[in-house]
Design a protein around this motif. Sequence first.
Motif, short mmCIF file in Angstrom:
data_model
loop_
_atom_site.label_atom_id
_atom_site.label_comp_id
_atom_site.label_asym_id
_atom_site.label_seq_id
_atom_site.Cartn_x
_atom_site.Cartn_y
_atom_site.Cartn_z
N SER A 80 0.81 -0.97 -0.07
CA SER A 80 -0.02 -0.03 -0.18
C SER A 80 1.04 1.22 0.03
O SER A 80 2.06 1.10 0.54
N PHE A 81 0.35 2.21 -0.45
CA PHE A 81 1.04 3.51 -0.50
C PHE A 81 0.08 4.71 -0.01
O PHE A 81 -1.14 4.85 -0.57
N THR A 82 0.35 5.60 1.03
CA THR A 82 -0.36 6.62 1.24
C THR A 82 0.61 7.79 1.69
O THR A 82 1.68 7.72 1.96
N SER A 83 -0.17 8.94 1.94
CA SER A 83 0.60 10.07 2.79
C SER A 83 -0.60 10.98 3.31
O SER A 83 -1.71 10.52 3.66
N TYR A 84 -0.25 11.99 4.04
CA TYR A 84 -1.13 12.75 4.78
C TYR A 84 -2.16 13.31 4.14
O TYR A 84 -3.22 13.59 4.50
N VAL A 85 -2.15 13.40 2.81
CA VAL A 85 -3.23 13.93 2.08
C VAL A 85 -3.63 12.91 0.90
O VAL A 85 -4.56 13.19 -0.04
N ALA A 86 -3.23 11.67 0.90
CA ALA A 86 -3.82 10.63 -0.15
C ALA A 86 -4.11 9.48 0.66
O ALA A 86 -3.14 8.56 1.35
N PRO A 87 -5.27 8.72 0.37
CA PRO A 87 -5.76 7.67 1.10
C PRO A 87 -4.87 6.29 0.44
O PRO A 87 -4.37 6.69 -0.53
N ALA A 88 -4.77 5.35 1.45
CA ALA A 88 -4.00 4.21 0.95
C ALA A 88 -4.38 3.72 -0.39
O ALA A 88 -5.76 3.12 -0.36
N SER A 89 -3.65 3.42 -1.61
CA SER A 89 -3.78 2.67 -2.70
C SER A 89 -2.91 1.61 -2.70
O SER A 89 -2.03 1.17 -1.87
N ILE A 90 -3.69 0.50 -3.16
CA ILE A 90 -2.91 -0.81 -3.17
C ILE A 90 -2.49 -1.31 -4.53
O ILE A 90 -2.97 -0.92 -5.60
N PHE A 91 -1.01 -1.78 -4.70
CA PHE A 91 -0.34 -2.04 -5.78
C PHE A 91 0.13 -3.50 -5.77
O PHE A 91 0.33 -4.07 -4.74
N ARG A 92 0.21 -3.94 -7.05
CA ARG A 92 1.06 -5.30 -7.07
C ARG A 92 2.44 -5.12 -7.68
O ARG A 92 2.59 -4.40 -8.63
N LEU A 93 3.39 -5.73 -7.05
CA LEU A 93 4.65 -5.85 -7.51
C LEU A 93 5.00 -7.32 -8.14
O LEU A 93 5.14 -8.09 -7.33
N ASP A 94 5.43 -7.12 -9.36
CA ASP A 94 5.93 -8.34 -10.13
C ASP A 94 7.24 -8.46 -9.83
O ASP A 94 8.29 -7.58 -9.90
N LEU A 95 7.63 -9.50 -8.96
CA LEU A 95 9.12 -9.75 -8.54
C LEU A 95 10.17 -10.03 -9.73
O LEU A 95 11.40 -9.77 -9.60
N GLU A 96 9.62 -10.50 -10.66
CA GLU A 96 10.55 -11.02 -11.82
C GLU A 96 10.98 -9.69 -12.51
O GLU A 96 12.06 -9.54 -13.17
N SER A 97 9.88 -8.87 -12.94
CA SER A 97 10.10 -7.83 -13.96
C SER A 97 10.40 -6.38 -12.89
O SER A 97 11.03 -5.56 -13.44
N GLY A 98 9.94 -6.55 -11.85
CA GLY A 98 10.09 -5.28 -10.93
C GLY A 98 9.07 -4.11 -10.98
O GLY A 98 9.25 -3.06 -10.45
N LYS A 99 8.14 -4.52 -12.00
CA LYS A 99 7.10 -3.40 -12.11
C LYS A 99 5.98 -3.36 -11.20
O LYS A 99 5.52 -4.44 -10.97
N SER A 100 5.47 -2.06 -10.81
CA SER A 100 4.28 -2.24 -9.90
C SER A 100 3.16 -1.64 -10.77
O SER A 100 3.25 -0.92 -11.64
N THR A 101 2.00 -2.15 -10.35
CA THR A 101 0.76 -1.89 -10.92
C THR A 101 -0.33 -1.49 -9.90
O THR A 101 -0.52 -2.35 -8.99
N LEU A 102 -1.03 -0.51 -10.01
CA LEU A 102 -2.09 0.08 -9.13
C LEU A 102 -3.22 -1.16 -9.28
O LEU A 102 -3.79 -1.19 -10.57
N ILE A 103 -3.70 -1.73 -8.33
CA ILE A 103 -5.01 -2.70 -8.32
C ILE A 103 -6.18 -2.22 -7.72
O ILE A 103 -7.32 -2.22 -7.91
#
Length: 721
Positions: A420-443
């Motif tokens: 998850s990723f969050t800040s004081y002005v942004a609610p938590a979004s959930i991401f998938r990290l592909d361990l082989e490619s290293g790419k993150s995708t918002l889900i």
Amino acid sequence: MRFLWWVTLIVVSFCWDDCVEKSWAKESALKYPDARREDQVDTFHGVDVPDPYRWMEEDVRTSEEVAEWVAAENEITRKYLEAIPERAGIEERLTKLWNFERYSVPTQTAGKFFYLKNDGLQNQAVLYVADTADGAGRVLIDPNSWSEDGTVSLGFMAESDDAQYLAYGRKDAGSDWSTIYVMDIASGEQLPDKLEWVRWGGVQWNAEGTGFYYTRYPEPETDEQHQALAIKPAIHFHKLGEKQEEDELIYSRPDEPTWSFDLRRSDDNQFLVLMISRSTDPQNQVFFKRVDESVDAPFRPLIEDFENQFWFLGNVDEQLYFLTDFEAPTKRVVSLDVASLTGDQSVRKRMTEIVPADEATLEGVVLFKDQLVAMYLKDVISKVKAFELDGKFLHDVGLPGIGSANGFSGRQSDTETFFSFTSYVAPASIFRLDLESGKSTLIRQPEVEFDRSLFESRQAFYTSKDGTRVPIIISHRKGLERNSENPTLLYGYGGFDISLSPYFSVAYATWMEMGGVVAVPNLRGGGEYGEAWHQAGKKLNKQNVFDDFIAAAEWLIDEKYTSTPKLAIMGGSNGGLLVGASLTQRPDLFGACLPAVGVLDMLRYQNFTAGHFWRDEYGTVDDEEEFRALLAYSPYHNVKPGTVYPPTMILTADTDDRVVPMHSFKFGAALQAAQAGPAPILMRIETRAGHGAGTPTTKKIEETADCWAFLWKNLRMSGGE
């Protein structure tokens, strides 16, 4: 339409500034309940210390006198808060803003994905199981069906390796006590297994899924379950279908009743790794044994002292990986070949460095099949890196901005993980990290009725009393004018190696919409800059934490963000101690104070429930030097009669068996008796609630509305845009 709710608030408060001075004394002349004082005096190292409210240590559920005092305090507080016209509008806005879908980071087991979801205003999040990480899934457990008021919650959870069974903890009224139940995941059928008197440690299934390891405590005496010390834990193995009294004892240390245990089974089913702690400090002992050894076979020692942290990450064959602060205050990753060990060899000398220490603090590491995912904190901001198993750097994990990333859990065989990723002005979004490619995708990305484009956060640094440079993050509406008139909430913690990194809070969002500033300093005692930062704010160094907090308040005033009449301070648990100590040391500096579930009697904290775990953090009265340091800042013992204290509302809960409510009761009674000024000293005592975990959404909204209404009135606010 977004800010129409302010119309009511602004209209009803139009004459506030003109008439407040005339009505202040009348409105604040509260008659507090009688609080009996007794002649209790304790002597520590030749020093006599009065404790006139010792009787308030009795459990509110069993003491008629304490219960009557609590009821009377709550009645006064409710009348005060309900008389604030703006409160209803604040609660309405909180309710509207809180009503958005919230998801936890999913975990996967045997092709099944598990996650928690709250539709918005559900009292408790619901557990779902799905075939894909972003799938709709089906309800597995709905804790909202367990009680009408939402005060029974879901605690820890653990799936068997084949995802056939789920063991989970059920908690009542916010208590730390859990009862373990087991269900069949496919059918949802509840098994007859029921294990009681569990507090911490979770569950570790065996590879076959026929049972699990867990830690339980002795059953407390009748009516003592929320007061008695949590001591003498023991690890047991529970075989499905058997009664708890038949569970097999795996490990205990009756000679060290205050130690606690964490047992982990390696993913390849080779090892059982036992980590032993003697306090909340991260430093621990480590023992291990082979899974296929007999129950009677002893655990072999790896680390037999409490000088360093060694957190087990996983293994590759005979190579065990650990996160450690050994020779690395900001932490590093090491490995150890256990097959090559002999009894006369120093384990520390046999360790191989995998990922060296960095300037940034290494907060956590997850070991996957062919890489390590490492989570760092750089000046309180998350950074994530991937390394090969030999420590070779692979790449930075892309994050969507400046904030906090959490999650990255999984089994070593996984090819993907989630965060998850969050800040004081942004609610938590959930991401998938592909361990082989290293790419993150918002889900998953929540939709909140909060226009983040109107608000901003920035980090600054200020200087504490002794010259230490301390970071602080300030969040507010864009275009804020620094005119010393902005209502400001200064929130802090400063302890237990815990880092305060940015996160989205509905409470903070509402406060900023009200025109307020949120300021969060990263005080010593936390883990933001590694173990050295933690050590600089514990035991005999604890005063540094209060100095850092007071310096933050003075900096905000000097920078013209706010002024004393507009400045509120808030903190919970160890942060409640922070507020209590700051309040008693500098009552002239703050416009309002909100200490919540705080540790406020520093001479007797270790006598109740989990208090003994905090001895390495605070020190104890048994040591003369530590006693004198504790007495010097203990909030309860430093309340001085005849002092003008700022408006204060002390928050606690009747089922808090982490920091028992006697701390707040005694401090509140002393503060009310000592108050020489007109400002209110209120007690807000929640019923059927605990230290915070598992609190129903309705109670969270009501409590926040009470806090912001209290600040609205006492900081003399006039509304947002």
